[in-house]
Design an enzyme around this catalytic site. Sequence first.
Site, PDB file in Angstrom:
ATOM      1  N   ASP A 262       0.868  -1.170   0.000  1.00 25.49           N
ATOM      2  CA  ASP A 262       0.000   0.000   0.000  1.00 25.49           C
ATOM      3  C   ASP A 262       0.915   1.233   0.000  1.00 25.49           C
ATOM      4  O   ASP A 262       2.100   1.146   0.327  1.00 25.49           O
ATOM      5  CB  ASP A 262      -0.966  -0.010   1.192  1.00 25.49           C
ATOM      6  CG  ASP A 262      -2.195   0.866   0.911  1.00 25.49           C
ATOM      7  OD1 ASP A 262      -2.111   1.736   0.015  1.00 25.49           O
ATOM      8  OD2 ASP A 262      -3.226   0.710   1.591  1.00 25.49           O
TER       9      ASP A 262
HETATM   10  C1  BGC Z   1      -5.060   3.270  -0.060  1.00 30.89           C
HETATM   11  C2  BGC Z   1      -5.102   2.340  -1.250  1.00 30.89           C
HETATM   12  C3  BGC Z   1      -4.931   3.139  -2.521  1.00 30.89           C
HETATM   13  C4  BGC Z   1      -3.622   3.906  -2.445  1.00 30.89           C
HETATM   14  C5  BGC Z   1      -3.315   4.725  -3.680  1.00 30.89           C
HETATM   15  C6  BGC Z   1      -3.851   4.183  -0.072  1.00 30.89           C
HETATM   16  O1  BGC Z   1      -3.980   5.187   0.866  1.00 30.89           O
HETATM   17  O2  BGC Z   1      -5.085   2.520   1.129  1.00 30.89           O
HETATM   18  O3  BGC Z   1      -6.318   1.639  -1.263  1.00 30.89           O
HETATM   19  O4  BGC Z   1      -4.969   2.293  -3.630  1.00 30.89           O
HETATM   20  O5  BGC Z   1      -3.681   4.794  -1.339  1.00 30.89           O
HETATM   21  O6  BGC Z   1      -4.204   5.773  -3.809  1.00 30.89           O
END
Ligand code: BGC
Length: 721
Positions: free
Chosen positions: A261
Amino acid sequence: MKNKIASWFVFSLLIMVTGELNAQTKNDKNTDAKIAGIIKRLTLEEKIALLHANGTFSSGGVERLGIPGLMTDDGPLGVREDVKEGFGPANLTTDSATFFPNGSALAATWNPALAYRYGHDLGEEARARKKYIMLAPAFNIARTPLCGRTYEYYSEDPYLNARLAVQSVKGIQSQHIAACIKHFAVNNQEVDRSRVSVNVDERALREIYLPAFKAAITEGDAWTIMSAYNKLRDEYCSENEYLLKKILRGEWKFKGIVISDWGGTHSTVNAANHGLDLEMGSEPPYNSYYFADKLLDSVKAGIVSMEVIDEKVKHILWVMYHTSMYDNPPKGKINTPEHSKTVYDIAAESIVLLKNDRHLLPLSVGSIKRIAVIGDNATRSFHSGGFGAGVKAKYEVTALAGLQNRLGRSVTINYAQGYSGVYKPSLTPSPSTEPDSALIVQAAATAAGADVAILFIGGNREYESEGRDRKDLSLPFGEQQLVDAVTAVNSNTIVVIIGGAPYDIGKIKSNNATIVWSWYNGSENGNALADVLVGRVNPSGKLPFTFPADLKDSPPHALDAYPGENLKVDYKEGILVGYRWFDTKKIEPLYCFGYGLSYTTFDYSDLKTSKPSYQPTESINATVKVKNNGKYAGKETVQLYVSKSGSSVDRAEKELKAFKKVMIAPGATATVELSIPVKDLAYYDDKTGKWIVEPGQYQLLVGTSSRDIKETTIITCSGLH
Ligand code: BGC
């Protein structure tokens, strides 16, 4: 960019001339050999460049060989707008997209075929926007109704979750766009999400939290997976050897990329050796990432082996061969009428009729002259807001616009805002709790003279958001006072609540006769809602999670097991998540899992199985007759739960094991077939690490919701180890 295109062209020529890199994913052996060939030609520096971000949504490529970097993008609601540095919008005019209904809306359709169409169309849009990894679907289990991302996720039930996840993944990947299933694993709260450690027993992990991930990989063949921010049993998920190596690669034979993530990587050596492939994040400088210079140094120092690096590169090239380097890619499409139709169909099937005691719905349009439309949510759009993924919607029909589209000429519609839905989480006391009496007075005056008042209240995309959980389940923005005031002056008040997660609507349930639940329902939100209200669509949505009568009834809250102490949260409820808890503990919810009414009623009869007893390798085939008793054609979701009494282990009172949504004409009877592989009756034995089907009797319960069981029967199974 030009450079990239040029080198990609050269690379393509190379492919045609030598045939060496011609992607043939059908022939995996061939692909593996080609990948091995490329790996041999890459320098260590080039390999490392492939393993970390070089922009908010991109990772490095290898220009020398014309290997483009990966382009990822959010996410569940549609292909996100392009960004500059960080998440700031690039302000392009070419990056608008279809806004798809949120995850819990899709789940409320109980329709895997719609999940496939969702994925298919999202994949087409991703391809049109040249994003080869879609950071979707997201389907962490709804453990607490407070979780800020409940709206993005599907359900509290692992079976419903898995059926939808598999089809979403298949749909996305039908376009040779990789699905990135997320967030692996047990990311069930936003509070302290980047530090909290989840302690969950092995049986609950296997039976509740992992099944949809497993199915998305073993049945859906998902090509990428995103590790969660949190820790599982004291190890960050992005470096959790148990999750990433033992389960994901070892048991599920995952061949694709494990992506962190964003900003969720915490080490170089551990993460590298324990299974993370690609470090993503949005904060430059990218060479300071764990998987950049530090990884290079670690390989040079011999603490991360070249085999480990090569394995990661292999995963990345393997996904490229299926996506950006696929040799016969489908054509991308964006904002097409077909996509609008898909989002309309999902929205229309997701809307849940909670109460219709006086049959005010569908509206008897012929006899209505004046409608008061009240509430901020009638004019608010939901494609963006809050923290986290949104989409720059090409268009979004609001609820008010939808009603105007459908009724405009025949009926006078007067609108009053009723409350202000502006939410600033940083302010204390939060304005969300304070009613605006001037707006309420104005709304009551608008409602007073109308034949019908339709209230649009609920949450919004600021109020429900990634990065924080709600503090409680109460309706925000003084909405209850608004409902009370409008109901007091107009007895024909219809309450439409828009939200992505359970709210405390107990008072509305007691005081109001007509309640509809809707969601952050995509570009066609208002049209679908209006069609349900006027009866062009017979509602068929069913709740994908329990609405507790009191937050304290929900398992983590009843057991004081949320949000944890000292950054540790103990999932004390074990397997008793959602309705499994409410049913087993005999707690009456406000609205139960699987609940949802229709403008017609259905009679169930004649539940039968093909035979009385089954072997472990067989499937139980059941049929039940469902008759549409009313005058409206309607879709019914037939739900089959299984109960095992006298088990040698603790069991939930019942568990969903099959469901089917069918359209039935007025007066007609459908024979609905449901099938359950006997192996699906197994529990996970944490002592032996095996799935065990206990021999003996099982009760099959078929109904219209988890608590409205219409037919039961008993079958016998011989055991399975
Ligand atoms: C989220 C993800 C997301 C990523 C990119 C993170 O804060 O948990 O689900 O895909 O950001 O935007």
